[in-house]
Design a protein around this motif. Structure first.
Motif, PDB file in Angstrom:
ATOM      1  N   GLU A 194       0.877  -1.172   0.000  1.00  0.00           N
ATOM      2  CA  GLU A 194       0.000   0.000   0.000  1.00  0.00           C
ATOM      3  C   GLU A 194       0.908   1.213   0.000  1.00  0.00           C
ATOM      4  N   GLY A 230      -1.689   5.007   0.570  1.00  0.00           N
ATOM      5  CA  GLY A 230      -3.078   4.589   0.721  1.00  0.00           C
ATOM      6  C   GLY A 230      -3.660   3.801  -0.438  1.00  0.00           C
ATOM      7  N   ASP A 231      -2.904   3.598  -1.515  1.00  0.00           N
ATOM      8  CA  ASP A 231      -3.390   2.846  -2.669  1.00  0.00           C
ATOM      9  C   ASP A 231      -2.706   1.482  -2.742  1.00  0.00           C
ATOM     10  N   LEU A 232      -3.500   0.422  -2.954  1.00  0.00           N
ATOM     11  CA  LEU A 232      -2.969  -0.926  -3.038  1.00  0.00           C
ATOM     12  C   LEU A 232      -2.330  -1.190  -4.390  1.00  0.00           C
ATOM     13  N   SER A 273       4.563   3.929   6.764  1.00  0.00           N
ATOM     14  CA  SER A 273       3.653   5.057   6.631  1.00  0.00           C
ATOM     15  C   SER A 273       3.823   5.968   7.849  1.00  0.00           C
TER      16      SER A 273
END
Length: 92
Positions: free
Chosen positions: A29, A32-34, A83
């Motif tokens: 990720e 926030g995007d897979l 993150s």
């Protein structure tokens, strides 16, 4: 397959032994995007293809291995979190 194995060896050599867990095909990720790791580039960064192709297209993106990224194992458990919310990897 040997080329992909060599790519991971390059990542480990340039970025450190901690990244020996990284595998081609691993889910990540990023911001926030897979996406899925599809390779390692000449900058020892990850090549990632994102799941949401409507947003990102079908091409691979150059992603730094410690910049706003989470790594998932085969059971979809987070095994490393770089993150802002996680900040665990690399002995931190």
């Amino acid at each position: 397959m040997a080329k992909l194995h060599k790519a991971i060896e390059t990542l480990v050599r340039c970025r450190g032994e901690y990244f020996s867990f990284v595998k081609i095909g691993m889910m990540v990720e990023v911001y926030g995007d897979l996406g899925t790791i599809v390779g390692v580039n000449d900058s020892a960064n990850l090549d990632v293809v994102f799941t949401n192709q409507l947003k990102h297209g079908k091409h691979k993106y150059n992603c730094h291995p410690t910049c706003e990224i989470k790594y998932f194992d085969a059971e979809d458990e987070v095994i490393a979190d770089y993150s802002d919310k996680g900040k665990i990897g690399g002995g931190q």
